[in-house]
Motif scaffolding. Sequence first.
Motif, PDB file in Angstrom:
ATOM      1  N   ALA A 194       0.811  -1.213   0.000  1.00  0.00           N
ATOM      2  CA  ALA A 194       0.000   0.000   0.000  1.00  0.00           C
ATOM      3  C   ALA A 194       0.849   1.269   0.000  1.00  0.00           C
ATOM      4  N   LEU A 195       2.173   1.133   0.086  1.00  0.00           N
ATOM      5  CA  LEU A 195       3.036   2.310   0.092  1.00  0.00           C
ATOM      6  C   LEU A 195       3.115   2.919  -1.305  1.00  0.00           C
ATOM      7  N   HIS A 196       3.116   4.255  -1.373  1.00  0.00           N
ATOM      8  CA  HIS A 196       3.246   4.918  -2.674  1.00  0.00           C
ATOM      9  C   HIS A 196       4.209   6.098  -2.611  1.00  0.00           C
ATOM     10  N   ASN A 197       4.876   6.280  -1.482  1.00  0.00           N
ATOM     11  CA  ASN A 197       5.752   7.447  -1.340  1.00  0.00           C
ATOM     12  C   ASN A 197       7.180   7.049  -0.976  1.00  0.00           C
ATOM     13  N   GLU A 198       7.544   5.811  -1.276  1.00  0.00           N
ATOM     14  CA  GLU A 198       8.888   5.339  -0.938  1.00  0.00           C
ATOM     15  C   GLU A 198       9.698   5.015  -2.190  1.00  0.00           C
ATOM     16  N   GLY A 199       9.452   5.740  -3.283  1.00  0.00           N
ATOM     17  CA  GLY A 199      10.222   5.533  -4.501  1.00  0.00           C
ATOM     18  C   GLY A 199       9.562   4.571  -5.462  1.00  0.00           C
ATOM     19  N   SER A 200      10.268   4.324  -6.593  1.00  0.00           N
ATOM     20  CA  SER A 200       9.662   3.547  -7.675  1.00  0.00           C
ATOM     21  C   SER A 200       9.453   2.089  -7.296  1.00  0.00           C
ATOM     22  N   PHE A 201      10.297   1.526  -6.406  1.00  0.00           N
ATOM     23  CA  PHE A 201      10.090   0.132  -6.022  1.00  0.00           C
ATOM     24  C   PHE A 201       8.741  -0.025  -5.335  1.00  0.00           C
ATOM     25  N   ALA A 202       8.425   0.900  -4.421  1.00  0.00           N
ATOM     26  CA  ALA A 202       7.126   0.843  -3.730  1.00  0.00           C
ATOM     27  C   ALA A 202       5.981   1.005  -4.715  1.00  0.00           C
ATOM     28  N   GLU A 203       6.174   1.833  -5.739  1.00  0.00           N
ATOM     29  CA  GLU A 203       5.124   2.043  -6.738  1.00  0.00           C
ATOM     30  C   GLU A 203       4.790   0.747  -7.472  1.00  0.00           C
ATOM     31  N   HIS A 204       5.800  -0.092  -7.666  1.00  0.00           N
ATOM     32  CA  HIS A 204       5.594  -1.336  -8.415  1.00  0.00           C
ATOM     33  C   HIS A 204       5.151  -2.494  -7.522  1.00  0.00           C
ATOM     34  N   MET A 205       4.959  -2.247  -6.221  1.00  0.00           N
ATOM     35  CA  MET A 205       4.635  -3.322  -5.291  1.00  0.00           C
ATOM     36  C   MET A 205       3.163  -3.706  -5.278  1.00  0.00           C
ATOM     37  N   LYS A 206       2.293  -2.876  -5.841  1.00  0.00           N
ATOM     38  CA  LYS A 206       0.861  -3.126  -5.686  1.00  0.00           C
ATOM     39  C   LYS A 206       0.408  -4.451  -6.299  1.00  0.00           C
ATOM     40  N   ASP A 207       1.137  -4.966  -7.285  1.00  0.00           N
ATOM     41  CA  ASP A 207       0.773  -6.245  -7.900  1.00  0.00           C
ATOM     42  C   ASP A 207       1.589  -7.412  -7.350  1.00  0.00           C
ATOM     43  N   ALA A 208       2.389  -7.154  -6.308  1.00  0.00           N
ATOM     44  CA  ALA A 208       3.277  -8.193  -5.782  1.00  0.00           C
ATOM     45  C   ALA A 208       2.483  -9.291  -5.078  1.00  0.00           C
ATOM     46  N   ILE A 209       3.039 -10.506  -5.104  1.00  0.00           N
ATOM     47  CA  ILE A 209       2.419 -11.663  -4.461  1.00  0.00           C
ATOM     48  C   ILE A 209       3.450 -12.306  -3.533  1.00  0.00           C
ATOM     49  N   PHE A 210       3.049 -12.531  -2.268  1.00  0.00           N
ATOM     50  CA  PHE A 210       3.932 -13.184  -1.307  1.00  0.00           C
ATOM     51  C   PHE A 210       3.897 -14.689  -1.573  1.00  0.00           C
ATOM     52  N   MET A 211       5.062 -15.285  -1.887  1.00  0.00           N
ATOM     53  CA  MET A 211       5.091 -16.681  -2.321  1.00  0.00           C
ATOM     54  C   MET A 211       6.023 -17.553  -1.489  1.00  0.00           C
ATOM     55  N   ILE A 212       6.601 -17.027  -0.403  1.00  0.00           N
ATOM     56  CA  ILE A 212       7.501 -17.854   0.415  1.00  0.00           C
ATOM     57  C   ILE A 212       6.671 -18.947   1.069  1.00  0.00           C
ATOM     58  N   PRO A 213       6.965 -20.223   0.783  1.00  0.00           N
ATOM     59  CA  PRO A 213       6.030 -21.309   1.127  1.00  0.00           C
ATOM     60  C   PRO A 213       6.037 -21.766   2.580  1.00  0.00           C
ATOM     61  N   SER A 214       7.100 -21.463   3.344  1.00  0.00           N
ATOM     62  CA  SER A 214       7.152 -22.010   4.700  1.00  0.00           C
ATOM     63  C   SER A 214       7.832 -21.040   5.654  1.00  0.00           C
ATOM     64  N   ALA A 215       7.494 -21.179   6.944  1.00  0.00           N
ATOM     65  CA  ALA A 215       8.113 -20.345   7.979  1.00  0.00           C
ATOM     66  C   ALA A 215       9.606 -20.638   8.081  1.00  0.00           C
ATOM     67  N   LYS A 216       9.989 -21.900   7.893  1.00  0.00           N
ATOM     68  CA  LYS A 216      11.406 -22.271   7.961  1.00  0.00           C
ATOM     69  C   LYS A 216      12.210 -21.555   6.894  1.00  0.00           C
ATOM     70  N   LEU A 217      11.683 -21.519   5.664  1.00  0.00           N
ATOM     71  CA  LEU A 217      12.396 -20.853   4.573  1.00  0.00           C
ATOM     72  C   LEU A 217      12.461 -19.351   4.824  1.00  0.00           C
ATOM     73  N   LEU A 218      11.360 -18.757   5.262  1.00  0.00           N
ATOM     74  CA  LEU A 218      11.368 -17.325   5.565  1.00  0.00           C
ATOM     75  C   LEU A 218      12.429 -17.006   6.606  1.00  0.00           C
ATOM     76  N   ASP A 219      12.505 -17.796   7.669  1.00  0.00           N
ATOM     77  CA  ASP A 219      13.499 -17.561   8.716  1.00  0.00           C
ATOM     78  C   ASP A 219      14.912 -17.671   8.168  1.00  0.00           C
ATOM     79  N   GLN A 220      15.150 -18.653   7.302  1.00  0.00           N
ATOM     80  CA  GLN A 220      16.492 -18.840   6.754  1.00  0.00           C
ATOM     81  C   GLN A 220      16.898 -17.646   5.882  1.00  0.00           C
TER      82      GLN A 220
END
Length: 535
Positions: free
Chosen positions: A98-124
């Motif tokens: 929902a950010l729109h004031n943190e530069g072009s990367f934030a502008e392109h985030m609105k279509d992003a999808i969180f795909m990290i499949p497990s808590a173990k992988l996220l932690d690593q």
Amino acid sequence: MLTGKIRNQIDQVWTMFWTGGVANPISVIEQISYLLFIRRLDELQRTAERRAQATGIPIANPTFGPDEQALRWNNFKDKDPNVMMDIVQNQVFPKIKALHNEGSFAEHMKDAIFMIPSAKLLDQVVQLLSAINMDDKDTKGDLYEYLLSKLQQSGVNGQFRTPRNLIQMMVELMQPKLGDTICDPSSGTCGFLMAALEYVENNYKQEVNKPENRKHVNNAMFTGFDFDKSMLRIGAMNMLLHGIENPSVLYRDSLQDQGDANISEAYNLILANPPFKGSVDFDIVAPDLLRALGKNPAAKKAAPKYKTEIDENGNEIQVEVKAKGPTEKSELLFLALILRMLKVGGRAAVIVPDGVLFGSTKSHKSIREKIVNEQKLEAVISLPSGVFKPYAGVSTAILIFTKTNSGGTDKVWFYDMQADGFSLDDKRTPLFKDGAEPTHEQSNIADIIARYLSLTNPDGTPNLASPEHNRKTTEQSFMVPVANITDNDCDLSLNRYKKVIYEEVQYDSPKVILARIKTLQEKMTKGVQELEKLL
């Protein structure tokens, strides 16, 4: 410089993504980019908090409010993996989308999808990124470059990652200056822009950190366009990690007609490897690009035609036969676009497929004539056909030209590149060890740079004393007068002008060869007879 330990950790994370069901390398890099962005937001706020503490002036519009402190990187990175997964997936990720004031990367985030499949992988992944010193621009830049090196597939529109050695060579040839405005109209991972930044920082070490120069570098010097949302996010993060505070990486179908928003004469250096696969419909292309190719923008689709078919009830019905409208090759349109985007006096180095150099269609001839006769074509560097393997085996070349709108092509420098430091098969194995100087047989890059730069004096005037002017067309590089080129329909293929000397091979006369065969047959017969005696 990444240590072997960090490389191994990245490889382990990559394997875990793959085994977790995220097999697309672009998706993997995107997920890591999101986490890098989340960490960066926390670091920016911590810097702002220290400044506020020192000055007594409160932070205006902090990214994380008093009730959002649990969403900050340093506050969740040591949590239990399952707790961390819940925070990142259900709270942090929706926030950054929902950010729109943190530069072009934030502008392109609105279509992003969180795909990290497990808590173990996220932690690593979080622990790996936490262990890296992000204050070191070179380390975090190298980290991302190592991730990008794993992109080994082309996109559906013909885009793929340009080998880094070719990018660096093109930047060395063009020698970007501190005050330049540099653009890549098909930026992808922003490799050209990053290499240009590194060149400027290495060659203008004292001047680049002056406040006015750093402001130019951070905001206006580099611009990238792409219409692939994934590539936009990856490219913007690449620029952020290389120290560009406000990367200008924008969503744009560069060939599409934008009306009054079409970009014209805006940049004085363009570095590009535009996609060259397929064609683009006339009805979406900017009219001026079509006119540059000698085409009529008003060309419409043919009137609909109909054919008679029998429906399920046995009745005759008229069905429209869809007629395909006129199209144009994307590589030719991009050359026309680059000419429009360049300021007068601006320069370009562009990778094109060989078909652009010798194609016989009206469009091919028109764009070549425009570059040769109306602008100043300086060089054509023929690349080995294997440089884009394993994802493409197409033969390509680099065109270097300056926009003048008044001609100026005198002699064109041709170079027949035979080696780029890697094997030219699908494996692309390095031919020399890191840190070692390659031989000319292993890599022609150093020779290309030295010979091309010798054509110009330090003050920018032509160096008529350069040995390149006296080379024969049988050598690896040579000059071709513009008159020869125009006499050949502006054909720019190296083989049109390069002479090959064939050594005459002396063969024995047929009688001598027959006598030799007869002698061999006699020996074979004798050998068979000796074997029979032994049985």
